[in-house]
Design an enzyme around this catalytic site. Structure first.
Site, PDB file in Angstrom:
ATOM      1  N   LEU A  75      55.669  -5.880 -12.955  1.00 50.05           N
ATOM      2  CA  LEU A  75      54.871  -7.033 -12.554  1.00 50.05           C
ATOM      3  C   LEU A  75      53.690  -6.660 -11.676  1.00 50.05           C
ATOM      4  CD1 LEU A  75      57.630  -9.730 -11.935  1.00 50.05           C
ATOM      5  CD2 LEU A  75      56.146  -9.433 -13.923  1.00 50.05           C
TER       6      LEU A  75
ATOM      7  N   TYR B 289      54.359 -11.452   3.697  1.00 48.88           N
ATOM      8  CA  TYR B 289      55.429 -11.731   2.741  1.00 48.88           C
ATOM      9  C   TYR B 289      55.591 -13.238   2.552  1.00 48.88           C
ATOM     10  CZ  TYR B 289      60.168 -12.445   0.991  1.00 48.88           C
ATOM     11  OH  TYR B 289      61.248 -12.887   0.283  1.00 48.88           O
TER      12      TYR B 289
END
Length: 295
Positions: free
Chosen positions: A38, A126
């Protein structure tokens, strides 16, 4: 039901594989590197079109919270852009997507458990990248279900529980932060919750589509509380144990700031799917006992 899961080597994907192995009505395909990277564009849609799953679960993520501060482009590539591509690929064949997200979309300033309606305000890369992933999924696939969870641990991969047990092998004392609160959640319990969603959909219901849910272990604790539970369970099973020295966040600085309070309220999922995860203590002891048995 044919189910495609991304992030094959992750904790949830591996727990889902174990769960699906006990069910004849679930045909689960877990994909990851090198079959699917990905970090690169263009790989997911052809795979989805070839497999034509009934449901896609995007469990792949860039989860190195501290490293994300140094690699924001990669964190956003995997957690945001790729999430949108997975959702778009699912939409192109008319399949719903379950997107796995995190408690780190919140800033930790609350004093009561976060509901799904609480304002998001991530304080690290994140968290920002995972929130961007939620938005990307919502934008391209109306048949989405976003599942936020927290403090995942399991017998697989890298996680806090396994780290504590490793440290206890050669230390008598371990310093652990005691002023950050969350809801520890085992990957196997989360897999069961996902299974309940799939059951509803297999039965023809559309429960949860277009919705966001919180699903986490029942109860809340600090990292130090969790460490003490780990060591207690390990000692009972004849495994390594250590004394926990409780410290403040300031005594354990990290590149990425953490929410001080990221407790999730899971009542909405319980009300609509009839599932309440067990207490974080019982989830912890179950995983530690399995690790002690070498499973």
């Amino acid at each position: 039901m044919k189910v495609l899961v991304t992030g094959a080597q992750g904790q949830l994907a591996r727990a889902l594989k174990e769960y699906a192995a006990s069910r004849l009505d679930l045909d689960l395909y877990a994909v990851g590197q090198p079959q699917l990277d990905l970090a690169e564009t263009g790989g997911i849609e052809p795979l989805i079109h070839d497999l034509r799953p009934d449901v896609v679960i995007n469990a792949a993520a860039y989860t190195a919270v501290d490293r994300a501060e140094r690699e924001p482009e990669m964190a956003f590539r995997i957690n945001a852009a790729a999430a949108g591509e997975v959702a778009n690929g699912a939409a192109s064949i008319g399949a719903p997507i379950i997107q796995i997200s995190t408690d780190y979309v919140f800033d930790g300033t609350a004093t009561a458990p976060y509901s799904e309606q609480a304002p998001t305000n991530p304080i690290n890369i994140y968290g920002r990248s995972k929130l961007a992933g939620e938005d990307a999924v919502r934008a391209v696939n109306a048949q989405h279900l976003i599942l936020r969870t927290s403090w995942i641990f399991s017998p697989f991969g890298h996680n806090f529980v396994k780290t504590m047990l490793r440290l206890a092998e050669d230390r008598d004392e371990v310093c652990v932060v005691a002023d950050q609160f969350g809801c520890p959640t085992s990957a196997d319990s989360l897999a069961l919750a996902v299974g309940c969603v799939l059951d509803r959909w297999m039965g023809g219901a559309s429960t949860g589509l277009g919705q966001t849910y919180h699903v986490a272990g029942t109860g809340a604790c600090t990292w130090a509380d969790l460490a003490e539970e780990v060591f207690g369970a390990s000692a009972e099973a004849g495994g390594p144990s250590a004394k926990v020295i409780r410290i403040t966040t300031e005594k354990f600085p990290t590149p990425a700031p953490r929410p001080r309070y990221s407790v999730l309220a899971s009542g909405k999922f319980a009300a609509e799917f009839g599932v309440v995860l067990p207490s974080w203590q019982s989830l912890t002891r179950r995983v530690v006992t399995r690790l002690a048995a070498g499973q």
